[in-house]
Enzyme design. Sequence first.
Site, PDB file in Angstrom:
ATOM      1  N   LYS A 155       0.869  -1.181   0.000  1.00 36.03           N
ATOM      2  CA  LYS A 155       0.000   0.000   0.000  1.00 36.03           C
ATOM      3  C   LYS A 155       0.903   1.226   0.000  1.00 36.03           C
ATOM      4  O   LYS A 155       1.589   1.521   0.973  1.00 36.03           O
ATOM      5  CB  LYS A 155      -0.921  -0.025   1.223  1.00 36.03           C
ATOM      6  CG  LYS A 155      -2.047   1.009   1.186  1.00 36.03           C
ATOM      7  CD  LYS A 155      -1.586   2.311   1.761  1.00 36.03           C
ATOM      8  CE  LYS A 155      -2.679   3.363   1.728  1.00 36.03           C
ATOM      9  NZ  LYS A 155      -2.140   4.720   2.067  1.00 36.03           N
ATOM     10  N   GLY A 210       4.163   4.127  10.859  1.00 37.53           N
ATOM     11  CA  GLY A 210       3.381   5.354  10.868  1.00 37.53           C
ATOM     12  C   GLY A 210       2.974   5.749  12.269  1.00 37.53           C
ATOM     13  O   GLY A 210       3.645   5.429  13.251  1.00 37.53           O
ATOM     14  N   SER A 211       1.844   6.436  12.360  1.00 37.61           N
ATOM     15  CA  SER A 211       1.402   7.020  13.619  1.00 37.61           C
ATOM     16  C   SER A 211       0.755   5.990  14.532  1.00 37.61           C
ATOM     17  O   SER A 211       0.296   4.936  14.088  1.00 37.61           O
ATOM     18  CB  SER A 211       0.393   8.140  13.342  1.00 37.61           C
ATOM     19  OG  SER A 211      -0.816   7.600  12.824  1.00 37.61           O
ATOM     20  N   GLY A 214      -3.133   5.802  13.497  1.00 35.49           N
ATOM     21  CA  GLY A 214      -3.387   5.012  12.294  1.00 35.49           C
ATOM     22  C   GLY A 214      -3.018   3.556  12.479  1.00 35.49           C
ATOM     23  O   GLY A 214      -3.758   2.652  12.069  1.00 35.49           O
ATOM     24  N   GLY A 215      -1.875   3.304  13.117  1.00 32.42           N
ATOM     25  CA  GLY A 215      -1.437   1.935  13.315  1.00 32.42           C
ATOM     26  C   GLY A 215      -2.354   1.161  14.234  1.00 32.42           C
ATOM     27  O   GLY A 215      -2.641  -0.022  13.996  1.00 32.42           O
ATOM     28  N   GLU A 234       5.124  -0.386  13.513  1.00 33.82           N
ATOM     29  CA  GLU A 234       6.129   0.455  14.157  1.00 33.82           C
ATOM     30  C   GLU A 234       5.511   1.831  14.251  1.00 33.82           C
ATOM     31  O   GLU A 234       5.268   2.486  13.232  1.00 33.82           O
ATOM     32  CB  GLU A 234       7.429   0.446  13.334  1.00 33.82           C
ATOM     33  CG  GLU A 234       8.616   1.046  14.061  1.00 33.82           C
ATOM     34  CD  GLU A 234       8.852   2.479  13.681  1.00 33.82           C
ATOM     35  OE1 GLU A 234       8.424   3.372  14.454  1.00 33.82           O
ATOM     36  OE2 GLU A 234       9.455   2.719  12.629  1.00 33.82           O
ATOM     37  N   CYS A 271      11.338   8.501  13.493  1.00 30.64           N
ATOM     38  CA  CYS A 271      10.666   7.807  14.592  1.00 30.64           C
ATOM     39  C   CYS A 271      11.558   7.677  15.811  1.00 30.64           C
ATOM     40  O   CYS A 271      11.074   7.458  16.924  1.00 30.64           O
ATOM     41  CB  CYS A 271      10.184   6.439  14.133  1.00 30.64           C
ATOM     42  SG  CYS A 271      11.476   5.444  13.351  1.00 30.64           S
ATOM     43  N   GLU A 364       4.360  11.411  21.463  1.00 32.73           N
ATOM     44  CA  GLU A 364       5.277  11.805  20.397  1.00 32.73           C
ATOM     45  C   GLU A 364       4.851  13.125  19.763  1.00 32.73           C
ATOM     46  O   GLU A 364       3.668  13.365  19.504  1.00 32.73           O
ATOM     47  CB  GLU A 364       5.330  10.722  19.319  1.00 32.73           C
ATOM     48  CG  GLU A 364       6.291  11.056  18.181  1.00 32.73           C
ATOM     49  CD  GLU A 364       6.252  10.030  17.067  1.00 32.73           C
ATOM     50  OE1 GLU A 364       7.318   9.719  16.516  1.00 32.73           O
ATOM     51  OE2 GLU A 364       5.149   9.540  16.749  1.00 32.73           O
TER      52      GLU A 364
END
Length: 496
Positions: A155, A210-211, A214-215, A234, A271, A364
């Site tokens: 994706k 990603g965030s 979202g994750g 991650e 990250c 974060e």
Amino acid sequence: MNHPQPAEPETPAGELEGLLGLATTAAPAWAACTPRERATALATVADALERNADHLVTLADRETGLGHARLSGEVKRTTGQLRSYGEYAVSGAPFGVTIDHADPDATPPRPELRRHLVPLGPVEVFAGGNFPFAFSVAGTDTASALAAGCPVLLKAHPGHPQTSATTATLVREALADAGAPLGTFGMFTGREAGVTVLRDERVRAAAFTGSVRGGRALFDIASSRPRPIPFHGELGSVNPVVVTAGALAERRSEIASGFVASFTLGTGQFCTKPGVLLMPRDPETVQYLAAQVRTAHALPMLSPQIAEGYRRRLDEVAAAQQTRTLVDGTLTTDADGRPQASPSLFVVPSVEHFLKEADDLLEECFGPAAVIVPYDTEDEAAQVLEALEGSLTLTFHTAPDDRPAGLVALAQRKAGRVLFNGWPTGVAVTAAQQHGGPYPSATSAHTSVGPYAIDRFLRPVAYQDAPADLLPPALRDDNPLRFLRTVDGKPETAAP
């Protein structure tokens, strides 16, 4: 010229179904290829990327503004990953072959057992946005899944669409040239398409960079399927840095300049960016840090959406009670309309005040911002680390006669990588690397960088008292794949 983020195009349902069908058909054929054949295919992909590196870097710089030097290095890292993961698979180490011969004299009698790890099947990879090569189309998730023997459904990230499309074409063509089955790699776009593929029963695992928000949403989808699948995310991380009194006295300016360089590197869009600095109470050093930050220039951010998210987090940090803004960084646009940011720096009066605001300050902040937390005792520093949720990294700056053993023991519970007298930005691609950590920094215990990333896409199968002619090659006595194996508790090294 303005750079608005376009609406992410959705791959049509029919095309998506075609990709899923091809990946499903390719899965047993790709798994049946020897690790050497897969390694050769990955090396062919690496060769193709290197031949087209200049064009790829130009495209990526146009879309991300990360600069030719940074992006050229990232292409080299990406090709290195492809080759090293393939060669690690050739050794047989990821497949954990273990053979225990039968022992009829044991009580009770013991059967013969032969165990190895096999590919899961088609894997969905959600590309990351801050590394358009190393964590994107041909990045670490794709390389490790292919090395494991799993087809990849990628994706693409909307932040670098032309770079992704060009890289995907090179990957497909190189795999075809190497003889990989049709469907071993496919790319699609669109948020809804990503969810559709994740829900599809033909997909057997997923990887995401990603965030946290979202994750976690995707993790919940993967976990709530009728047949749940592994989701290796991650996510976000604060990556605290702890400075001891001895280290501060020994090399104050070096630590201060190193911290500023690390949290502003890549406009703070790594990250592993250190977001919290725990240091002994020292107003002079705080002012020195602020002076260092004020000299930093504004640098590009990856997208207007990331810039807007960064702005919201800055407002939240600045609004926290007792937080004082030392350097109020700017968020502007350059001549081409691309968002850019100069760094911000905050300080709290004490650990006590920090802990009252921990929910806001230990989240974060993806961008060039950091918070200084002065402490008076090691116990106070421990209180901050106890309040920390899972982190990718935790860094210590120490002196020879100043060893915070208690804090280091605590760090092992809180982080995936514990560093000493260095900086967390920069993730070496080696077998000993761990890029992951307790939630919310990651959703699984595995690393996403280094050859052990292959482990995420394998599952164990044991054969009991199997006829020799029905055993997979990896489990046969003559060891035709020349794998490293364990036989009756002892390591077996095959001749080359």
